[in-house]
Structure formats: C-alpha cells, structure tokens
Design a protein around this motif. Structure first.
Motif, PDB file in Angstrom:
ATOM      1  N   ILE A  23      79.705  43.352  30.115  1.00  0.00           N
ATOM      2  CA  ILE A  23      79.173  42.040  30.494  1.00  0.00           C
ATOM      3  C   ILE A  23      78.947  41.230  29.219  1.00  0.00           C
ATOM      4  O   ILE A  23      78.452  41.743  28.216  1.00  0.00           O
ATOM      5  N   ASP A  24      79.312  39.945  29.271  1.00  0.00           N
ATOM      6  CA  ASP A  24      79.052  39.041  28.154  1.00  0.00           C
ATOM      7  C   ASP A  24      77.564  39.094  27.810  1.00  0.00           C
ATOM      8  O   ASP A  24      76.719  39.064  28.707  1.00  0.00           O
ATOM      9  N   LEU A  25      77.242  39.176  26.512  1.00  0.00           N
ATOM     10  CA  LEU A  25      75.856  39.354  26.068  1.00  0.00           C
ATOM     11  C   LEU A  25      74.923  38.256  26.582  1.00  0.00           C
ATOM     12  O   LEU A  25      73.824  38.537  27.067  1.00  0.00           O
ATOM     13  N   LYS A  26      75.363  37.012  26.523  1.00  0.00           N
ATOM     14  CA  LYS A  26      74.533  35.896  26.996  1.00  0.00           C
ATOM     15  C   LYS A  26      74.277  36.019  28.503  1.00  0.00           C
ATOM     16  O   LYS A  26      73.154  35.843  28.972  1.00  0.00           O
ATOM     17  N   THR A  27      75.323  36.355  29.253  1.00  0.00           N
ATOM     18  CA  THR A  27      75.199  36.515  30.704  1.00  0.00           C
ATOM     19  C   THR A  27      74.234  37.645  31.036  1.00  0.00           C
ATOM     20  O   THR A  27      73.379  37.511  31.918  1.00  0.00           O
ATOM     21  N   LEU A  28      74.352  38.758  30.323  1.00  0.00           N
ATOM     22  CA  LEU A  28      73.466  39.901  30.543  1.00  0.00           C
ATOM     23  C   LEU A  28      72.016  39.523  30.311  1.00  0.00           C
ATOM     24  O   LEU A  28      71.152  39.782  31.151  1.00  0.00           O
ATOM     25  N   ARG A  29      71.741  38.892  29.184  1.00  0.00           N
ATOM     26  CA  ARG A  29      70.351  38.568  28.833  1.00  0.00           C
ATOM     27  C   ARG A  29      69.761  37.499  29.740  1.00  0.00           C
ATOM     28  O   ARG A  29      68.555  37.473  29.969  1.00  0.00           O
ATOM     29  N   GLN A  30      70.601  36.621  30.274  1.00  0.00           N
ATOM     30  CA  GLN A  30      70.097  35.611  31.204  1.00  0.00           C
ATOM     31  C   GLN A  30      69.789  36.210  32.573  1.00  0.00           C
ATOM     32  O   GLN A  30      69.074  35.612  33.364  1.00  0.00           O
ATOM     33  N   ALA A  31      70.316  37.403  32.831  1.00  0.00           N
ATOM     34  CA  ALA A  31      70.119  38.044  34.135  1.00  0.00           C
ATOM     35  C   ALA A  31      68.850  38.888  34.191  1.00  0.00           C
ATOM     36  O   ALA A  31      68.498  39.402  35.246  1.00  0.00           O
ATOM     37  N   ILE A  32      68.163  39.014  33.050  1.00  0.00           N
ATOM     38  CA  ILE A  32      66.973  39.867  32.975  1.00  0.00           C
ATOM     39  C   ILE A  32      65.820  39.057  32.378  1.00  0.00           C
ATOM     40  O   ILE A  32      65.968  38.449  31.329  1.00  0.00           O
ATOM     41  N   ALA A  33      64.675  39.072  33.043  1.00  0.00           N
ATOM     42  CA  ALA A  33      63.485  38.399  32.519  1.00  0.00           C
ATOM     43  C   ALA A  33      62.526  39.443  31.954  1.00  0.00           C
ATOM     44  O   ALA A  33      62.456  40.563  32.452  1.00  0.00           O
ATOM     45  N   VAL A  34      61.793  39.062  30.914  1.00  0.00           N
ATOM     46  CA  VAL A  34      60.831  39.965  30.298  1.00  0.00           C
ATOM     47  C   VAL A  34      59.447  39.353  30.364  1.00  0.00           C
ATOM     48  O   VAL A  34      59.259  38.168  30.066  1.00  0.00           O
ATOM     49  N   ILE A  35      58.481  40.177  30.773  1.00  0.00           N
ATOM     50  CA  ILE A  35      57.073  39.784  30.697  1.00  0.00           C
ATOM     51  C   ILE A  35      56.444  40.781  29.735  1.00  0.00           C
ATOM     52  O   ILE A  35      56.168  41.922  30.098  1.00  0.00           O
ATOM     53  N   PRO A  36      56.272  40.384  28.465  1.00  0.00           N
ATOM     54  CA  PRO A  36      55.842  41.331  27.432  1.00  0.00           C
ATOM     55  C   PRO A  36      54.331  41.532  27.379  1.00  0.00           C
ATOM     56  O   PRO A  36      53.566  40.797  28.005  1.00  0.00           O
ATOM     57  N   GLN A  37      53.923  42.517  26.590  1.00  0.00           N
ATOM     58  CA  GLN A  37      52.496  42.808  26.403  1.00  0.00           C
ATOM     59  C   GLN A  37      51.794  41.622  25.752  1.00  0.00           C
ATOM     60  O   GLN A  37      50.710  41.232  26.151  1.00  0.00           O
ATOM     61  N   ASP A  38      52.410  41.059  24.737  1.00  0.00           N
ATOM     62  CA  ASP A  38      51.881  39.863  24.088  1.00  0.00           C
ATOM     63  C   ASP A  38      52.672  38.674  24.610  1.00  0.00           C
ATOM     64  O   ASP A  38      53.844  38.507  24.252  1.00  0.00           O
ATOM     65  N   PRO A  39      52.066  37.846  25.477  1.00  0.00           N
ATOM     66  CA  PRO A  39      52.792  36.728  26.083  1.00  0.00           C
ATOM     67  C   PRO A  39      53.446  35.840  25.027  1.00  0.00           C
ATOM     68  O   PRO A  39      52.806  35.467  24.048  1.00  0.00           O
TER      69      PRO A  39
END
Length: 197
Positions: A23-39
C-alpha cells in the motif's frame, strides 16, 4: 510497524488480507488514526487542530465536537472554533486535549484507530467518560488499544498480553480470565477490577 515508520525485515502485517507493504505509504497512514498518550496539539486555531488539512466543513467539525461532548464548551470559548490553542494545548486540560484528538479521529472516518495509552495521564472520572465516548463513537471501527489500565480493555473482543516484547496470551477477556494461572487473570486479581461480562 503498522505505520511503517520502521520497515519489517521479515514477516508481514496484513489488513483485510492485504500486505501493508504493498500500500502507498501516504494512503496507509491516512487510513489509520492515532490517539496518543500525550495529545498532539499545536499552537493555532482549535479548528485547525481538529481539521489540520482544512478538508471538512464547519458543520462537520461541530458535529465531531458534539459527538465527543465538547460543543457546549467550545461555544463558550472566545472565538469558538478559532479559539487560539497554546503550544501543545497548554491552555486546555489533558482530558479536553484528548477529546480534541478523538474529534479529529472521528472527522477522519478512518476504519482503524490506534489508542496508545490514551487515558494514562487522566483522572479516573475523565478516563471513564472518554472510554464511554470511544465505545459509543467507534463501534463500527477496529480499535487497537495499548493499555496498562485493565479496566479500559475489559470489554475488548480480543486481548493480547505481552511480556518482554513477546506475546504470552491472546484470546477474549472471558477466556483469558478462565485461565487460573494465566498472566491476564493474575493481573486482574492483583488490581481487583471487575471481571469481563
């Protein structure tokens, strides 16, 4: 590995049967959201923190804020959506910063959400509120939760217990709790939290 920050030397990660390396790297990263420990917030308008690429309408941004129960709070802020967020969001509470991150994830409509100790720095009451919001709003998505607080994962479909970088147990909470000498059941007994239903 999921975001391909480090490329794998062996093995593979598949999403819906597709090797993520294909999968194209940009497409992959746009398909996943992150909610991190430090907002992750930056100095600038609140709206830009929720919709950094200006892809959504104000109505859509307000809807995301309503879904995380922040719209009334934002309506009371000077300039509302254009309220100026200080660097790293220091003029918002930790809980409010996390809710902004959750609103951002809701707006993106990604099918995979990664929560990395997202409520570790939040008091118990705010944690419960955020967990309920996540349960309600991400019902139709895959949520990967990295957590030490066991009560935040007790209603998960599947739990993977790690020790020193290795998987030691993997199953539903109910089945893991049935293992008398199991790692997970031992952790639950130590913490005294309520067992999964």
């Amino acid at each position: 590995m999921l975001f391909r920050l480090v490329e794998m030397e062996s093995g593979c990660v598949e999403i819906d049967g597709v090797d993520i390396r294909k999968i194209d790297l940009k497409t992959l990263r746009q398909a996943i959201a992150v909610i991190p420990q430090d907002p992750m917030l930056f100095s600038g308008g609140l709206r830009r923190n929720i919709d950094p690429y200006d892809e959504y309408t104000n109505k859509e941004v307000w809807t995301a804020l309503e879904r995380v129960h922040m719209s009334e709070f934002v309506k009371k802020l000077p300039l509302e959506l254009e309220f100026v967020v200080d660097d790293r969001g220091s003029n918002l509470s930790v809980g409010q910063r996390q809710l902004v991150c959750i609103a951002r994830a809701l707006l993106q409509s990604t099918k995979i959400i990664v929560m990395d100790e997202a409520t570790a720095n939040i008091d118990h009451e705010t944690d419960q509120f955020i967990q309920q919001t996540i349960r309600n709003e991400f019902q139709d998505r895959t949520v990967l939760t990295i957590a030490h607080r066991l009560d935040t994962i007790m209603d998960s479909d599947m739990i993977v217990v790690m020790e020193e970088g290795c998987v030691v147990e993997m199953d539903s909470p109910k089945k893991l709790l049935e293992l008398q000498d199991g790692h997970f059941s031992g952790l639950v007994q130590k913490t005294g939290i309520e067992k999964a239903q």
